[in-house]
Design a protein around this motif. Structure first.
Motif, PDB file in Angstrom:
ATOM      1  N   UNK A 177       0.861  -1.108  -0.026  1.00  0.00           N
ATOM      2  CA  UNK A 177       0.023  -0.071  -0.148  1.00  0.00           C
ATOM      3  C   UNK A 177       0.777   1.092  -0.081  1.00  0.00           C
ATOM      4  N   UNK A 178       2.131   1.240   0.895  1.00  0.00           N
ATOM      5  CA  UNK A 178       2.890   2.428   0.813  1.00  0.00           C
ATOM      6  C   UNK A 178       3.487   2.486  -0.669  1.00  0.00           C
ATOM      7  N   UNK A 179       3.985   1.415  -1.106  1.00  0.00           N
ATOM      8  CA  UNK A 179       4.727   1.592  -2.414  1.00  0.00           C
ATOM      9  C   UNK A 179       3.717   2.004  -3.475  1.00  0.00           C
ATOM     10  N   UNK A 180       2.384   1.764  -3.306  1.00  0.00           N
ATOM     11  CA  UNK A 180       1.402   2.328  -4.103  1.00  0.00           C
ATOM     12  C   UNK A 180       0.903   3.695  -4.100  1.00  0.00           C
ATOM     13  N   UNK A 181       1.565   4.366  -2.927  1.00  0.00           N
ATOM     14  CA  UNK A 181       1.096   5.548  -2.504  1.00  0.00           C
ATOM     15  C   UNK A 181      -0.339   5.868  -2.157  1.00  0.00           C
ATOM     16  N   UNK A 182      -0.926   4.649  -1.366  1.00  0.00           N
ATOM     17  CA  UNK A 182      -1.956   4.733  -1.050  1.00  0.00           C
ATOM     18  C   UNK A 182      -2.161   4.934   0.658  1.00  0.00           C
ATOM     19  N   UNK A 183      -1.124   5.539   1.262  1.00  0.00           N
ATOM     20  CA  UNK A 183      -1.350   5.857   2.642  1.00  0.00           C
ATOM     21  C   UNK A 183      -2.384   6.485   3.195  1.00  0.00           C
ATOM     22  N   UNK A 184      -2.884   7.465   2.395  1.00  0.00           N
ATOM     23  CA  UNK A 184      -4.146   8.285   2.969  1.00  0.00           C
ATOM     24  C   UNK A 184      -5.297   7.664   2.706  1.00  0.00           C
ATOM     25  N   UNK A 185      -5.315   6.233   2.218  1.00  0.00           N
ATOM     26  CA  UNK A 185      -6.535   5.538   2.088  1.00  0.00           C
ATOM     27  C   UNK A 185      -7.060   5.034   3.572  1.00  0.00           C
ATOM     28  N   UNK A 186      -6.085   4.939   4.473  1.00  0.00           N
ATOM     29  CA  UNK A 186      -6.214   4.092   5.906  1.00  0.00           C
ATOM     30  C   UNK A 186      -6.142   5.025   6.953  1.00  0.00           C
ATOM     31  N   UNK A 187      -7.162   5.043   7.791  1.00  0.00           N
ATOM     32  CA  UNK A 187      -7.112   5.727   8.987  1.00  0.00           C
ATOM     33  C   UNK A 187      -7.974   5.386  10.140  1.00  0.00           C
ATOM     34  N   UNK A 188      -7.613   5.629  11.152  1.00  0.00           N
ATOM     35  CA  UNK A 188      -8.459   5.032  12.136  1.00  0.00           C
ATOM     36  C   UNK A 188      -7.819   4.232  13.347  1.00  0.00           C
ATOM     37  N   UNK A 189      -8.863   3.921  13.955  1.00  0.00           N
ATOM     38  CA  UNK A 189      -8.270   2.662  15.049  1.00  0.00           C
ATOM     39  C   UNK A 189      -8.885   1.362  14.715  1.00  0.00           C
ATOM     40  N   UNK A 190      -8.060   0.317  15.480  1.00  0.00           N
ATOM     41  CA  UNK A 190      -8.476  -1.241  15.372  1.00  0.00           C
ATOM     42  C   UNK A 190      -8.371  -1.674  16.664  1.00  0.00           C
ATOM     43  N   UNK A 191      -9.094  -2.753  17.040  1.00  0.00           N
ATOM     44  CA  UNK A 191      -9.130  -3.155  18.238  1.00  0.00           C
ATOM     45  C   UNK A 191      -8.870  -4.885  18.085  1.00  0.00           C
TER      46      UNK A 191
END
Length: 232
Positions: free
Chosen positions: A110-124
């Protein structure tokens, strides 16, 4: 707005936990684990700041809030000491609850594809290998309820059916996943939950979770969720 959100988070956590069996009728003994160590700092944020530094600040705020709520708290890995993952919960075998505080990365593709801003928020996360899995799950949901009520949103990408992820999503609205192999959860003898507070390889989410108001809001929600579950 922040005060309203905190009040709403407290009401929701309390309401959810009315239906949960109490784990302790008196002051609970809670282990607050700071994920990683200075020598093994975890993910590196978009700014270059390492995960351990974020974990240290948020776990400290969670511990302070739990103490203010009347709980007995033990912190783990907050002093920079190297503590093996499988030993962290065992440092306090008589504890009522174990919570590990982290901040998230994402798959390298995802980082290599430049998709960093697509994922945000918490996980439990909870582990079915934990001997008190059902109680862990109940408290995870209580924490999720409090975070959502405080205005936080779950990331959900850990459930994607790809290599390295594919974690069973137990509650989509609350961002609760099952990750049986997590060492700090499966080796705990008490109910145990791991929280990923935000995605620090996303520059926008990293900046957000570094703000004092976000730290305070999330710490209150996490601690209030734990407190409500244990005292419900």
């Amino acid at each position: 707005m922040a005060i309203t959100a905190r009040r709403r988070a407290g009401r929701v956590a309390a309401a959810v936990c009315l239906a949960l069996p109490a784990l302790s009728a008196q002051a609970a003994y809670v282990v607050v684990d700071t994920g990683h160590t200075p020598a093994r700092p975890g993910a590196t944020g978009a700014s270059g700041r390492v995960e351990y530094q974020y974990n240290l600040v948020l776990s400290g705020a969670v511990a302070a809030r739990l103490t203010a709520l009347g709980e007995r708290v033990r912190r783990v890995a907050a002093d920079g000491a190297e503590v093996a993952l499988g030993q962290r919960a065992r440092l306090a075998p008589d504890a009522d609850f174990f919570i590990s505080i982290h901040h998230d990365s994402m798959q390298q593709k995802y980082i290599d594809a430049g998709r960093q801003r697509e994922f945000a928020g918490f996980s439990i996360f909870v582990s079915q290998r934990n001997p008190r899995y059902e109680e862990s799950l109940r408290c995870a949901k209580a924490i999720g309820e409090a975070l959502v009520a405080a205005g936080e949103k779950p990331s959900l990408y850990h459930a994607e059916p790809i290599a390295g992820e594919n974690r069973p999503l137990l509650d989509r609205r609350l961002g609760v996943h099952r990750f049986d192999g997590l060492a700090v959860l499966k080796t705990a003898t008490m109910p145990a939950v791991l929280v990923e507070a935000g995605v620090i390889v996303n520059p926008d989410d990293e900046a957000r979770v570094a703000r004092p108001d976000t730290i305070e809001r999330m710490a209150r929600a996490i601690a209030d969720g734990v407190h409500g579950c244990l005292r419900g």
